[in-house]
Design a protein around this motif. Structure first.
Motif, PDB file in Angstrom:
ATOM      1  N   SER A  88       0.859  -1.182   0.000  1.00  0.00           N
ATOM      2  CA  SER A  88       0.000   0.000   0.000  1.00  0.00           C
ATOM      3  C   SER A  88       0.899   1.236   0.000  1.00  0.00           C
ATOM      4  N   PRO A  89       0.403   2.410  -0.393  1.00  0.00           N
ATOM      5  CA  PRO A  89       1.243   3.610  -0.364  1.00  0.00           C
ATOM      6  C   PRO A  89       1.887   3.856   1.004  1.00  0.00           C
ATOM      7  N   ASP A  90       1.147   3.640   2.085  1.00  0.00           N
ATOM      8  CA  ASP A  90       1.703   3.844   3.429  1.00  0.00           C
ATOM      9  C   ASP A  90       2.837   2.848   3.713  1.00  0.00           C
ATOM     10  N   GLU A  91       2.624   1.587   3.358  1.00  0.00           N
ATOM     11  CA  GLU A  91       3.649   0.566   3.565  1.00  0.00           C
ATOM     12  C   GLU A  91       4.883   0.853   2.704  1.00  0.00           C
ATOM     13  N   PHE A  92       4.635   1.333   1.500  1.00  0.00           N
ATOM     14  CA  PHE A  92       5.714   1.672   0.569  1.00  0.00           C
ATOM     15  C   PHE A  92       6.607   2.750   1.161  1.00  0.00           C
ATOM     16  N   VAL A  93       5.997   3.821   1.660  1.00  0.00           N
ATOM     17  CA  VAL A  93       6.752   4.937   2.245  1.00  0.00           C
ATOM     18  C   VAL A  93       7.513   4.478   3.489  1.00  0.00           C
ATOM     19  N   ALA A  94       6.872   3.640   4.301  1.00  0.00           N
ATOM     20  CA  ALA A  94       7.510   3.168   5.534  1.00  0.00           C
ATOM     21  C   ALA A  94       8.745   2.314   5.255  1.00  0.00           C
ATOM     22  N   LYS A  95       8.820   1.729   4.080  1.00  0.00           N
ATOM     23  CA  LYS A  95       9.930   0.844   3.736  1.00  0.00           C
ATOM     24  C   LYS A  95      11.150   1.603   3.213  1.00  0.00           C
ATOM     25  N   ILE A  96      10.982   2.900   2.936  1.00  0.00           N
ATOM     26  CA  ILE A  96      12.073   3.685   2.356  1.00  0.00           C
ATOM     27  C   ILE A  96      13.131   4.012   3.412  1.00  0.00           C
ATOM     28  N   ASP A  97      14.366   3.661   3.117  1.00  0.00           N
ATOM     29  CA  ASP A  97      15.512   4.102   3.923  1.00  0.00           C
ATOM     30  C   ASP A  97      16.720   4.206   2.996  1.00  0.00           C
ATOM     31  N   LYS A  98      17.878   4.453   3.542  1.00  0.00           N
ATOM     32  CA  LYS A  98      19.069   4.694   2.720  1.00  0.00           C
ATOM     33  C   LYS A  98      19.535   3.457   1.956  1.00  0.00           C
ATOM     34  N   SER A  99      19.073   2.298   2.373  1.00  0.00           N
ATOM     35  CA  SER A  99      19.556   1.067   1.750  1.00  0.00           C
ATOM     36  C   SER A  99      18.731   0.643   0.531  1.00  0.00           C
ATOM     37  N   VAL A 100      17.588   1.294   0.286  1.00  0.00           N
ATOM     38  CA  VAL A 100      16.723   0.879  -0.815  1.00  0.00           C
ATOM     39  C   VAL A 100      16.850   1.838  -1.998  1.00  0.00           C
ATOM     40  N   MET A 101      16.468   1.349  -3.164  1.00  0.00           N
ATOM     41  CA  MET A 101      16.432   2.169  -4.369  1.00  0.00           C
ATOM     42  C   MET A 101      14.969   2.379  -4.742  1.00  0.00           C
ATOM     43  N   VAL A 102      14.557   3.639  -4.851  1.00  0.00           N
ATOM     44  CA  VAL A 102      13.176   3.979  -5.217  1.00  0.00           C
ATOM     45  C   VAL A 102      13.170   4.472  -6.656  1.00  0.00           C
TER      46      VAL A 102
END
Length: 271
Positions: A174-188
């Motif tokens: 979900s958009p909320d889950e997507f945003v919560a998963k963002i940190d420096k280690s991921v590529m968006v």
């Protein structure tokens, strides 16, 4: 008198038997159209069902109106790629019609994809005859006829390469889950085409890479063992992208369910 009463008593039963077939078929007809919601929007567009197209595939001009990269990833066997986003779309269709009188059938991603309907509409308005839309789309097609589809250059789609709806849904956030998963280690990655990049979201963390630029980032993420988060406009581009991701061998990836449209509807911040 008794006989008359007998027949009067049977009248409701007789009427129900007479009209039962009619009453039973009407909802089925409505349900058939309900499975293709855009048919109600594009009521004047000629439709060809996938079974008919399959039977006459070799005697039909089939045109994939999606982007080249989508086409290169997955398409109907023998189909030509003429993107509806190309400014020369109608010019190319007209040239094709001059050379070949066979029926032209357009298709795109699936039952909620408007591109194939719009292609038929444009063609008809520009005087191009004998056209139709196959609105089941490529994803329904490969499930029905994997022997008549091409995936990443392979002439048939092996059964073990088909991505099920269940597998696709495992990678949805979900958009909320997507945003919560963002940190420096991921590529968006925003995979929208340039003309669809409004509104802009997650600007500080997003890499912009339309469909033809994704391959390099996938390889980089695999080498770095990064998780990749993808989003598009409304969630229609990500299903075909999953085939490419699986081919490259990236294991940790997710898509924003519903794309930017769902993000905005969730009330999340816009840059």
């Amino acid at each position: 008198m008794k006989l008359q009463r007998y027949w009067i008593g049977l009248l409701p039963l007789i009427m129900s038997c007479l009209f039962a077939p009619v009453l039973a078929t009407e909802p089925q007809a409505e349900q058939a159209d309900a499975n293709f919601p855009l048919r109600f929007v594009y009521k004047n567009i000629p439709i060809i069902d996938h079974l008919t197209l399959y039977k006459q595939l070799e005697s039909t001009i089939v045109i994939d109106v999606r982007s080249k990269h989508e086409y290169d990833t997955l398409h109907i066997k023998g189909a030509l790629n003429i993107s509806i986003s190309n400014l020369g779309f109608i010019t190319r269709i007209k040239k094709l019609r001059v050379q070949d009188s066979r029926q032209i059938v357009f298709y795109c991603n699936g039952i909620t994809c408007e591109k194939s309907y719009k292609a038929s509409d444009k063609a008809i308005k520009n005087g191009i005859t004998n056209v139709a839309t196959m609105d089941l789309g490529i994803f329904g097609w490969i499930e029905a006829f994997p022997d008549a589809a091409v995936i990443l250059g392979e002439d048939t789609v092996p059964e073990d390469r088909l991505i099920t709806k269940e597998k696709y849904q495992l990678h949805l956030l979900s958009p909320d889950e997507f945003v919560a998963k963002i940190d420096k280690s991921v590529m968006v990655i925003d995979i929208r085409e340039h003309y669809h990049r409004d509104p802009v979201i997650l600007e500080g963390v997003t890499r912009v890479a339309s469909s033809d630029k994704v391959l390099g980032l996938l390889r980089k993420a695999k080498n770095n063992q990064q998780t990749i988060l993808f989003y598009d406009a409304v969630g229609k581009q990500t299903p075909w992208l999953q085939y490419l991701i699986e081919k490259i061998g990236v294991e940790n990836y997710y898509f924003m369910d519903g794309g930017v449209k769902a993000y905005v509807e969730a009330g999340l911040p816009i840059d």
